[in-house]
Write a protein that holds these residues in place. Structure first.
Motif, PDB file in Angstrom:
ATOM      1  N   GLN A 151       0.835  -1.209   0.000  1.00 57.26           N
ATOM      2  CA  GLN A 151       0.000   0.000   0.000  1.00 57.26           C
ATOM      3  C   GLN A 151       0.869   1.257   0.000  1.00 57.26           C
ATOM      4  O   GLN A 151       0.547   2.241  -0.673  1.00 57.26           O
ATOM      5  CB  GLN A 151      -0.940   0.002   1.204  1.00 57.26           C
ATOM      6  CG  GLN A 151      -2.134  -0.913   1.028  1.00 57.26           C
ATOM      7  CD  GLN A 151      -3.112  -0.748   2.166  1.00 57.26           C
ATOM      8  OE1 GLN A 151      -3.097  -1.506   3.123  1.00 57.26           O
ATOM      9  NE2 GLN A 151      -3.970   0.247   2.064  1.00 57.26           N
ATOM     10  N   LEU A 152       1.957   1.220   0.739  1.00 57.31           N
ATOM     11  CA  LEU A 152       2.886   2.342   0.796  1.00 57.31           C
ATOM     12  C   LEU A 152       3.460   2.637  -0.592  1.00 57.31           C
ATOM     13  O   LEU A 152       3.446   3.774  -1.064  1.00 57.31           O
ATOM     14  CB  LEU A 152       4.005   2.021   1.790  1.00 57.31           C
ATOM     15  CG  LEU A 152       5.200   2.956   1.881  1.00 57.31           C
ATOM     16  CD1 LEU A 152       4.780   4.366   2.198  1.00 57.31           C
ATOM     17  CD2 LEU A 152       6.175   2.439   2.922  1.00 57.31           C
ATOM     18  N   VAL A 153       3.930   1.593  -1.266  1.00 54.49           N
ATOM     19  CA  VAL A 153       4.485   1.754  -2.613  1.00 54.49           C
ATOM     20  C   VAL A 153       3.418   2.276  -3.567  1.00 54.49           C
ATOM     21  O   VAL A 153       3.669   3.184  -4.367  1.00 54.49           O
ATOM     22  CB  VAL A 153       5.095   0.432  -3.124  1.00 54.49           C
ATOM     23  CG1 VAL A 153       5.449   0.512  -4.604  1.00 54.49           C
ATOM     24  CG2 VAL A 153       6.321   0.062  -2.299  1.00 54.49           C
ATOM     25  N   ASN A 154       2.207   1.742  -3.486  1.00 51.03           N
ATOM     26  CA  ASN A 154       1.121   2.202  -4.362  1.00 51.03           C
ATOM     27  C   ASN A 154       0.786   3.674  -4.120  1.00 51.03           C
ATOM     28  O   ASN A 154       0.503   4.409  -5.064  1.00 51.03           O
ATOM     29  CB  ASN A 154      -0.128   1.335  -4.193  1.00 51.03           C
ATOM     30  CG  ASN A 154      -0.004   0.003  -4.894  1.00 51.03           C
ATOM     31  OD1 ASN A 154       0.751  -0.149  -5.854  1.00 51.03           O
ATOM     32  ND2 ASN A 154      -0.733  -0.990  -4.404  1.00 51.03           N
ATOM     33  N   CYS A 155       0.832   4.114  -2.864  1.00 53.92           N
ATOM     34  CA  CYS A 155       0.597   5.537  -2.575  1.00 53.92           C
ATOM     35  C   CYS A 155       1.682   6.399  -3.202  1.00 53.92           C
ATOM     36  O   CYS A 155       1.402   7.471  -3.731  1.00 53.92           O
ATOM     37  CB  CYS A 155       0.575   5.781  -1.072  1.00 53.92           C
ATOM     38  SG  CYS A 155      -0.985   5.413  -0.277  1.00 53.92           S
ATOM     39  N   LEU A 156       2.908   5.932  -3.127  1.00 50.60           N
ATOM     40  CA  LEU A 156       4.031   6.726  -3.637  1.00 50.60           C
ATOM     41  C   LEU A 156       4.112   6.735  -5.159  1.00 50.60           C
ATOM     42  O   LEU A 156       4.530   7.724  -5.750  1.00 50.60           O
ATOM     43  CB  LEU A 156       5.355   6.208  -3.064  1.00 50.60           C
ATOM     44  CG  LEU A 156       5.552   6.459  -1.574  1.00 50.60           C
ATOM     45  CD1 LEU A 156       6.791   5.737  -1.067  1.00 50.60           C
ATOM     46  CD2 LEU A 156       5.638   7.941  -1.282  1.00 50.60           C
ATOM     47  N   THR A 157       3.711   5.645  -5.794  1.00 51.26           N
ATOM     48  CA  THR A 157       3.828   5.567  -7.253  1.00 51.26           C
ATOM     49  C   THR A 157       2.554   5.987  -7.957  1.00 51.26           C
ATOM     50  O   THR A 157       2.560   6.190  -9.167  1.00 51.26           O
ATOM     51  CB  THR A 157       4.206   4.142  -7.718  1.00 51.26           C
ATOM     52  OG1 THR A 157       3.200   3.221  -7.273  1.00 51.26           O
ATOM     53  CG2 THR A 157       5.565   3.731  -7.188  1.00 51.26           C
TER      54      THR A 157
END
Length: 161
Positions: free
Chosen positions: A100-106
Motif C-alpha cells: 500500500q505504501l508503494v502504491n501511494c508513492l507511485t
C-alpha cells in the motif's frame, strides 16, 4: 494555527473553535494535504475522534502541525511516519502495508503501477534492508534505524512526495 483551524469551520461555529471538530473533508482541503498521497492516513492517525470519522479537534490539528514543523525531531517524525505507513494499525509494517505504501508513492494510474514481479522484488529489497530480526515485518525500532541513516528524512519528514 488557531486562525487556520477556525477558517475550516462554518462561520457560525468559529466562535467555539476550541471545542469544535473539523470534518475530515475540510481538513483535506488544506493545500499542504491536498496533494499528499498519505492525506487520509494522516487524518486517521492524528484524529482522536471516538466515532472513527477522522475529524479533528484543535488539539489534533496542533499535534499534526507540530509533527510536520521543521522543529520536530527526527524521532518524532519517524514515529508518526511509521504510524501513517502502518495501514492496518497493527504496530508493524508487513508486506501488505509495504504494498500500500508503494502504491501511494507511485500512484494508482495504470502507467505508474508496478507489475506483481516488480512489487515483490521491491518489497523483498525493503525487507532485506530494514527487517533486522528477519521476522518478515518492520517494527518501529527497525524503521527508525533505517530512517536514522537517511539525511533527507529529517529534512522533509518522510511524508512528502
Amino acid at each position: 494555527a488557531y486562525k487556520r483551524f477556525s477558517e475550516l469551520l462554518p462561520k457560525e461555529e468559529r466562535e467555539n473553535a476550541c471545542s469544535a471538530r473539523v470534518p475530515k473533508s475540510q481538513i483535506l482541503t488544506l493545500p499542504e494535504l491536498r496533494a499528499n498521497p498519505f492525506r487520509h492516513r494522516i487524518c486517521h492517525v492524528f484524529s482522536t475522534s471516538d466515532t472513527g470519522d477522522d475529524s479533528m479537534s484543535f488539539e489534533d490539528f496542533l499535534d499534526m502541525l507540530s509533527v510536520f514543523s521543521d522543529s520536530a525531531t527526527s524521532e518524532i517524525k519517524s514515529h508518526y511516519a511509521f504510524r501513517i505507513f502502518d495501514f492496518d494499525d497493527d504496530g508493524t509494517l508487513d508486506r501488505k502495508d509495504l504494498e500500500q505504501l508503494v502504491n501511494c508513492l507511485t500512484g494508482q494510474g495504470e502507467e505508474s503501477r508496478l507489475s506483481s514481479a516488480e512489487m515483490e522484488q521491491l518489497i523483498e529489497n525493503i525487507l532485506e534492508e530494514s527487517d533486522i530480526d528477519k521476522d518478515g515485518t518492520i517494527n518501529l525500532s527497525e524503521f527508525q534505524h533505517v530512517v536514522s541513516r537517511s539525511p533527507d528524512f529529517a529534512r522533509c519528514g518522510g511524508l512528502q512526495r
